[in-house]
Design a protein around this motif. Structure first.
Motif, PDB file in Angstrom:
ATOM      1  N   SER A  32       0.843  -1.175   0.000  1.00 49.98           N
ATOM      2  CA  SER A  32       0.000   0.000   0.000  1.00 49.98           C
ATOM      3  C   SER A  32       0.887   1.236   0.000  1.00 49.98           C
ATOM      4  O   SER A  32       1.956   1.240   0.604  1.00 49.98           O
ATOM      5  CB  SER A  32      -0.901   0.008   1.238  1.00 49.98           C
ATOM      6  N   ASP A  43      -5.984  -0.678   4.011  1.00 49.29           N
ATOM      7  CA  ASP A  43      -5.950  -0.646   2.548  1.00 49.29           C
ATOM      8  C   ASP A  43      -5.625  -2.029   1.971  1.00 49.29           C
ATOM      9  O   ASP A  43      -6.248  -2.468   1.009  1.00 49.29           O
ATOM     10  CB  ASP A  43      -4.927   0.398   2.082  1.00 49.29           C
ATOM     11  N   TYR A  46      -8.625  -4.259   2.410  1.00 49.05           N
ATOM     12  CA  TYR A  46      -9.646  -3.872   1.428  1.00 49.05           C
ATOM     13  C   TYR A  46      -9.284  -4.385   0.034  1.00 49.05           C
ATOM     14  O   TYR A  46     -10.134  -4.934  -0.682  1.00 49.05           O
ATOM     15  CB  TYR A  46      -9.818  -2.353   1.401  1.00 49.05           C
ATOM     16  N   LYS A  47      -8.034  -4.206  -0.370  1.00 47.46           N
ATOM     17  CA  LYS A  47      -7.615  -4.654  -1.708  1.00 47.46           C
ATOM     18  C   LYS A  47      -7.809  -6.158  -1.872  1.00 47.46           C
ATOM     19  O   LYS A  47      -8.228  -6.622  -2.937  1.00 47.46           O
ATOM     20  CB  LYS A  47      -6.149  -4.287  -1.959  1.00 47.46           C
ATOM     21  N   TYR A  50     -11.684  -6.714  -2.108  1.00 49.68           N
ATOM     22  CA  TYR A  50     -12.236  -6.185  -3.355  1.00 49.68           C
ATOM     23  C   TYR A  50     -11.795  -7.008  -4.561  1.00 49.68           C
ATOM     24  O   TYR A  50     -12.584  -7.235  -5.489  1.00 49.68           O
ATOM     25  CB  TYR A  50     -11.860  -4.711  -3.544  1.00 49.68           C
ATOM     26  N   HIS A  51     -10.559  -7.480  -4.543  1.00 54.32           N
ATOM     27  CA  HIS A  51     -10.048  -8.288  -5.652  1.00 54.32           C
ATOM     28  C   HIS A  51     -10.922  -9.525  -5.867  1.00 54.32           C
ATOM     29  O   HIS A  51     -11.221  -9.897  -7.012  1.00 54.32           O
ATOM     30  CB  HIS A  51      -8.597  -8.704  -5.387  1.00 54.32           C
TER      31      HIS A  51
END
Length: 192
Positions: A32, A43, A46-47, A50-51
């Motif tokens: 990040s 972050d 979240y990544k 979301y991926h």
């Protein structure tokens, strides 16, 4: 639900409460550009979520990330036995922070939880013999900070301030509280 993580500890914590889920690890670069440490960990979580969620828009997706921090230095998973030894010597006799961030996403329902928990852990003073014994067990090599509080590493822990399960890898009580705020009762968790 999809757990976007291979972590055996997270799987154990969720199964013990009654979650049904499939494991679909997020194969991403876990970095990040955020400056603030907590924002950086959030972050990354979240990544990961979301991926996986962007390919599973109807599913609930959960991801987490855990780091160990001592005096401003982040101790991730050690790259080898030598680095594990260095980490354990730094932790010996000292307090450190364990930060676990998690993201829970359902794109179709426009749901996003992006939270974190900070706990503090104090280690006893460790002698060389204890460190060598622990490294030979191979346990430290796949754990942030080179130890697992739920495994053999528990013998090094003098005190904790905070959530044991967050230190283990997932703050389940806080997550259940988040779900309740979304009107997802504990009786319904096996269905999400």
């Amino acid at each position: 639900m999809i757990l976007a993580s291979n972590s055996a500890r997270r799987q154990e914590i969720l199964k013990d409460i009654g979650f049904n889920f499939k494991v679909l690890p997020a194969d991403i670069d876990e970095s990040s550009d955020r400056e603030d440490l907590i924002e950086k960990i959030k972050d990354i979580a979240y990544k990961k979520a979301y991926h996986v969620a962007k390919f599973n828009r109807n599913e609930y997706v959960l991801a987490a990330d855990t780091i160990v921090e001592i005096n401003g230095e982040v101790l991730g998973k050690p790259k080898d036995e030598n680095e594990a030894k260095i980490f354990l010597k730094k932790l010996s006799g000292n307090w450190h922070r364990v930060i676990t961030a998690y993201s829970f996403i359902n794109i179709e329902r426009n749901i996003l939880i992006n939270e974190y928990e900070i706990s503090e852990v104090k280690f006893y003073d460790l002698c060389e013999e204890q460190i060598e014994w622990y490294i030979k067990s191979k346990e430290p090599l796949d754990k942030a900070g080179a130890y697992g509080i739920q495994d053999k590493g528990r013998i090094f822990v003098e005190k904790i301030n905070g959530d044991f399960f967050s230190i283990m890898g997932f703050p389940i009580a806080k997550f259940i509280k988040n779900l309740k705020e979304l009107d997802i009762d504990i009786e319904k968790i096996s269905k999400i």
